[in-house]
Design a protein around this motif. Structure first.
Motif, PDB file in Angstrom:
ATOM      1  N   PHE A  34       0.859  -1.187   0.000  1.00 48.38           N
ATOM      2  CA  PHE A  34       0.000   0.000   0.000  1.00 48.38           C
ATOM      3  C   PHE A  34       0.892   1.232   0.000  1.00 48.38           C
ATOM      4  O   PHE A  34       2.098   1.146   0.243  1.00 48.38           O
ATOM      5  N   GLU A  35       0.295   2.373  -0.286  1.00 49.32           N
ATOM      6  CA  GLU A  35       1.030   3.629  -0.258  1.00 49.32           C
ATOM      7  C   GLU A  35       0.736   4.377   1.045  1.00 49.32           C
ATOM      8  O   GLU A  35      -0.377   4.300   1.578  1.00 49.32           O
ATOM      9  N   ASP A  36       1.726   5.075   1.557  1.00 47.75           N
ATOM     10  CA  ASP A  36       1.525   5.912   2.734  1.00 47.75           C
ATOM     11  C   ASP A  36       0.623   7.086   2.335  1.00 47.75           C
ATOM     12  O   ASP A  36       0.976   7.862   1.434  1.00 47.75           O
ATOM     13  N   PRO A  37      -0.546   7.250   2.960  1.00 47.26           N
ATOM     14  CA  PRO A  37      -1.467   8.321   2.551  1.00 47.26           C
ATOM     15  C   PRO A  37      -0.896   9.724   2.729  1.00 47.26           C
ATOM     16  O   PRO A  37      -1.359  10.670   2.089  1.00 47.26           O
ATOM     17  N   ARG A  38       0.131   9.864   3.547  1.00 46.72           N
ATOM     18  CA  ARG A  38       0.706  11.190   3.777  1.00 46.72           C
ATOM     19  C   ARG A  38       1.428  11.746   2.557  1.00 46.72           C
ATOM     20  O   ARG A  38       1.618  12.964   2.445  1.00 46.72           O
ATOM     21  N   VAL A  39       1.836  10.836   1.636  1.00 44.69           N
ATOM     22  CA  VAL A  39       2.517  11.306   0.433  1.00 44.69           C
ATOM     23  C   VAL A  39       1.667  11.102  -0.819  1.00 44.69           C
ATOM     24  O   VAL A  39       2.159  11.140  -1.932  1.00 44.69           O
ATOM     25  N   GLN A  40       0.366  10.906  -0.607  1.00 44.49           N
ATOM     26  CA  GLN A  40      -0.575  10.862  -1.710  1.00 44.49           C
ATOM     27  C   GLN A  40      -1.138  12.267  -1.943  1.00 44.49           C
ATOM     28  O   GLN A  40      -1.025  13.141  -1.074  1.00 44.49           O
ATOM     29  N   PRO A  41      -1.711  12.549  -3.116  1.00 38.42           N
ATOM     30  CA  PRO A  41      -2.266  13.888  -3.382  1.00 38.42           C
ATOM     31  C   PRO A  41      -3.187  14.354  -2.266  1.00 38.42           C
ATOM     32  O   PRO A  41      -4.096  13.623  -1.853  1.00 38.42           O
ATOM     33  N   GLY A  42      -2.940  15.530  -1.750  1.00 32.55           N
ATOM     34  CA  GLY A  42      -3.727  16.083  -0.652  1.00 32.55           C
ATOM     35  C   GLY A  42      -3.204  15.720   0.718  1.00 32.55           C
ATOM     36  O   GLY A  42      -3.692  16.238   1.731  1.00 32.55           O
ATOM     37  N   GLY A  43      -2.206  14.842   0.768  1.00 29.52           N
ATOM     38  CA  GLY A  43      -1.644  14.439   2.057  1.00 29.52           C
ATOM     39  C   GLY A  43      -0.728  15.508   2.628  1.00 29.52           C
ATOM     40  O   GLY A  43      -0.228  16.377   1.906  1.00 29.52           O
ATOM     41  N   PRO A  44      -0.459  15.452   3.943  1.00 27.07           N
ATOM     42  CA  PRO A  44       0.343  16.486   4.600  1.00 27.07           C
ATOM     43  C   PRO A  44       1.845  16.378   4.358  1.00 27.07           C
ATOM     44  O   PRO A  44       2.594  17.290   4.702  1.00 27.07           O
ATOM     45  N   GLY A  45       2.288  15.246   3.782  1.00 31.44           N
ATOM     46  CA  GLY A  45       3.719  15.031   3.615  1.00 31.44           C
ATOM     47  C   GLY A  45       4.333  14.419   4.860  1.00 31.44           C
ATOM     48  O   GLY A  45       3.676  14.287   5.907  1.00 31.44           O
ATOM     49  N   ILE A  46       5.598  14.040   4.756  1.00 30.63           N
ATOM     50  CA  ILE A  46       6.302  13.408   5.874  1.00 30.63           C
ATOM     51  C   ILE A  46       7.586  14.193   6.146  1.00 30.63           C
ATOM     52  O   ILE A  46       8.560  14.100   5.393  1.00 30.63           O
ATOM     53  N   PRO A  47       7.631  14.971   7.226  1.00 27.66           N
ATOM     54  CA  PRO A  47       8.864  15.692   7.548  1.00 27.66           C
ATOM     55  C   PRO A  47       9.891  14.748   8.168  1.00 27.66           C
ATOM     56  O   PRO A  47       9.545  13.812   8.887  1.00 27.66           O
ATOM     57  N   PHE A  48      11.167  14.974   7.854  1.00 23.65           N
ATOM     58  CA  PHE A  48      12.226  14.179   8.463  1.00 23.65           C
ATOM     59  C   PHE A  48      13.512  15.001   8.503  1.00 23.65           C
ATOM     60  O   PHE A  48      13.654  15.999   7.791  1.00 23.65           O
ATOM     61  N   THR A  49      14.421  14.559   9.352  1.00 22.09           N
ATOM     62  CA  THR A  49      15.690  15.253   9.545  1.00 22.09           C
ATOM     63  C   THR A  49      16.835  14.321   9.183  1.00 22.09           C
ATOM     64  O   THR A  49      16.876  13.173   9.630  1.00 22.09           O
ATOM     65  N   THR A  50      17.760  14.776   8.372  1.00 20.91           N
ATOM     66  CA  THR A  50      18.914  13.975   7.978  1.00 20.91           C
ATOM     67  C   THR A  50      20.019  14.088   9.036  1.00 20.91           C
ATOM     68  O   THR A  50      19.927  14.899   9.972  1.00 20.91           O
ATOM     69  N   GLU A  51      21.044  13.261   8.884  1.00 23.23           N
ATOM     70  CA  GLU A  51      22.114  13.211   9.870  1.00 23.23           C
ATOM     71  C   GLU A  51      22.833  14.545  10.053  1.00 23.23           C
ATOM     72  O   GLU A  51      23.381  14.832  11.119  1.00 23.23           O
ATOM     73  N   ASP A  52      22.823  15.370   9.019  1.00 20.39           N
ATOM     74  CA  ASP A  52      23.489  16.676   9.127  1.00 20.39           C
ATOM     75  C   ASP A  52      22.584  17.743   9.747  1.00 20.39           C
ATOM     76  O   ASP A  52      22.947  18.921   9.825  1.00 20.39           O
ATOM     77  N   GLY A  53      21.387  17.332  10.199  1.00 24.27           N
ATOM     78  CA  GLY A  53      20.474  18.261  10.849  1.00 24.27           C
ATOM     79  C   GLY A  53      19.551  19.001   9.911  1.00 24.27           C
ATOM     80  O   GLY A  53      18.714  19.791  10.364  1.00 24.27           O
ATOM     81  N   ALA A  54      19.646  18.764   8.616  1.00 24.64           N
ATOM     82  CA  ALA A  54      18.802  19.458   7.644  1.00 24.64           C
ATOM     83  C   ALA A  54      17.376  18.913   7.690  1.00 24.64           C
ATOM     84  O   ALA A  54      17.156  17.714   7.879  1.00 24.64           O
ATOM     85  N   GLN A  55      16.409  19.811   7.524  1.00 27.65           N
ATOM     86  CA  GLN A  55      14.991  19.448   7.533  1.00 27.65           C
ATOM     87  C   GLN A  55      14.499  19.211   6.102  1.00 27.65           C
ATOM     88  O   GLN A  55      14.792  20.000   5.200  1.00 27.65           O
ATOM     89  N   HIS A  56      13.746  18.135   5.917  1.00 24.35           N
ATOM     90  CA  HIS A  56      13.210  17.801   4.607  1.00 24.35           C
ATOM     91  C   HIS A  56      11.774  17.319   4.750  1.00 24.35           C
ATOM     92  O   HIS A  56      11.316  17.016   5.857  1.00 24.35           O
ATOM     93  N   VAL A  57      11.085  17.224   3.620  1.00 25.91           N
ATOM     94  CA  VAL A  57       9.715  16.716   3.619  1.00 25.91           C
ATOM     95  C   VAL A  57       9.500  15.849   2.383  1.00 25.91           C
ATOM     96  O   VAL A  57       9.799  16.267   1.261  1.00 25.91           O
ATOM     97  N   LEU A  58       8.992  14.624   2.600  1.00 24.03           N
ATOM     98  CA  LEU A  58       8.529  13.799   1.488  1.00 24.03           C
ATOM     99  C   LEU A  58       7.114  14.258   1.144  1.00 24.03           C
ATOM    100  O   LEU A  58       6.260  14.362   2.029  1.00 24.03           O
ATOM    101  N   THR A  59       6.866  14.533  -0.116  1.00 21.10           N
ATOM    102  CA  THR A  59       5.566  15.058  -0.534  1.00 21.10           C
ATOM    103  C   THR A  59       4.979  14.209  -1.654  1.00 21.10           C
ATOM    104  O   THR A  59       5.636  13.299  -2.186  1.00 21.10           O
ATOM    105  N   ALA A  60       3.753  14.523  -2.045  1.00 24.08           N
ATOM    106  CA  ALA A  60       3.122  13.816  -3.160  1.00 24.08           C
ATOM    107  C   ALA A  60       3.890  14.042  -4.456  1.00 24.08           C
ATOM    108  O   ALA A  60       3.891  13.188  -5.350  1.00 24.08           O
ATOM    109  N   GLN A  61       4.562  15.191  -4.567  1.00 26.30           N
ATOM    110  CA  GLN A  61       5.339  15.488  -5.770  1.00 26.30           C
ATOM    111  C   GLN A  61       6.625  14.670  -5.806  1.00 26.30           C
ATOM    112  O   GLN A  61       7.057  14.215  -6.869  1.00 26.30           O
ATOM    113  N   PHE A  62       7.217  14.460  -4.639  1.00 21.93           N
ATOM    114  CA  PHE A  62       8.445  13.663  -4.534  1.00 21.93           C
ATOM    115  C   PHE A  62       8.282  12.657  -3.392  1.00 21.93           C
ATOM    116  O   PHE A  62       8.844  12.810  -2.303  1.00 21.93           O
ATOM    117  N   PRO A  63       7.502  11.594  -3.629  1.00 17.74           N
ATOM    118  CA  PRO A  63       7.152  10.665  -2.553  1.00 17.74           C
ATOM    119  C   PRO A  63       8.166   9.568  -2.282  1.00 17.74           C
ATOM    120  O   PRO A  63       8.030   8.808  -1.329  1.00 17.74           O
TER     121      PRO A  63
END
Length: 226
Positions: free
Chosen positions: A143-172
Motif C-alpha cells: 500500500f502507499e503511505d497516505p501522507r505522500v498521496q495527493p492532498g496528504g500532509p507530507g512526511i517531515p524528516f531530519t537527515t544526519e546533518d540536521g537538515a529538515q526535509h519533507v517527502l511530498t506527493a510530488q516527490f514521494p
C-alpha cells in the motif's frame, strides 16, 4: 514451348511456446523462443489477462520460486537480484521493471547480491522476498503511505546533518512494490519514513497449501526436432 514457373512459398518455422511456470490452475507463464530464451507472457484465464512481460531475451530463473500472491505478481529473471525483476501491481495487466536497490544492502557495501548468492524468491501477501546467502531483500507492504498521496500532509524528516526535509506527493520516494531493500539498505533510504516500509518482517512469511510449481521448467530442445 510454354513453360510454367511454380513458386513454392517458404514459411518461416515458428518458434516453440512452452509453459515455464504455473502459479495455480489458471495462472501461468509462457516462453516463446529457442534454448529457453525469448518472449515471456503472463496469462490469468479467470481474469482474461494475457500480457507480455518481455518481447525477447528472457531467460528462466533457476532457483526456488514460490508465488501464491495474485494482485502483486513479480517475475525474476535469470540474472535476478534487485534490478532483475519485472513486476505488476494490477494482477498482471501491466508490467514494470523493478528498480535496482539503492544503498549498501550487502556487507561489502554493494547495493545488490551476486547472482550466485541468490537462493530463492517468494511472493506472498502481495510482498516479494528474495533470500540470498547473506541477506533478505524485500519489497514494501502493499500500500502507499497516505501522507505522500495527493492532498496528504507530507512526511517531515531530519537527515544526519540536521537538515529538515519533507517527502511530498510530488516527490514521494519509492512506490510500493517498486524496489527491493534489505533492512541494512533501508537505513540509508528515505523510504524508512513511510509506513509501508516500516515493521517489515525478519523472515519470509510461511506459505501454506501452495498449488503452484516451486521452480521454473523449460525444455532446451523444444522446437528443434530430432
Amino acid at each position: 514451348m510454354l513453360m510454367t514457373l511454380t513458386v513454392i512459398g517458404c514459411q518461416a518455422k515458428q518458434a516453440p511456446t512452452q509453459v515455464v511456470y504455473r502459479f495455480d490452475d489458471h495462472r501461468f507463464l509462457e516462453l516463446t523462443g529457442y534454448n529457453c530464451e525469448g518472449a515471456l507472457w503472463y496469462t490469468d484465464s479467470q481474469r482474461g489477462i494475457h500480457s507480455q512481460i518481455s518481447s525477447q531475451f528472457y531467460q528462466i530463473f533457476t532457483k526456488t520460486y514460490i508465488h501464491p500472491s495474485e494482485k502483486y505478481v513479480a517475475v525474476p529473471w535469470w540474472h535476478t537480484g534487485p534490478g532483475g525483476l519485472s513486476a505488476s501491481k494490477d494482477y498482471g495487466k501491466t508490467w514494470q521493471s523493478v528498480a535496482a536497490s539503492p544503498g549498501p544492502n550487502e556487507p561489502n557495501g554493494d547495493n545488490s547480491p551476486p547472482q550466485d548468492d541468490v537462493i530463492s524468491f517468494t511472493v506472498v501477501n502481495d510482498q516479494g522476498f528474495l533470500i540470498t546467502k547473506k541477506s533478505l531483500y524485500m519489497s514494501s507492504k502493499p500500500f502507499e503511505d497516505p501522507r505522500v498521496q495527493p492532498g496528504g500532509p507530507g512526511i517531515p524528516f531530519t537527515t544526519e546533518d540536521g537538515a529538515q526535509h519533507v517527502l511530498t506527493a510530488q516527490f514521494p520516494g519509492w512506490a510500493w512494490g517498486s524496489v527491493y531493500l534489505t533492512k541494512r539498505g533501508l537505513e540509508h533510504d528515505t523510504a524508512q519514513y513511510k509506513t509501508n516500509y516500516q515493521g517489515l518482517p525478519d523472515k519470509v512469511p510461511e506459505v501454506k497449501n501452495y498449488k503452484g510449481w516451486d521452480h521454473m521448467r523449460c525444455d532446451m530442445n523444444a522446437g528443434k526436432g530430432k
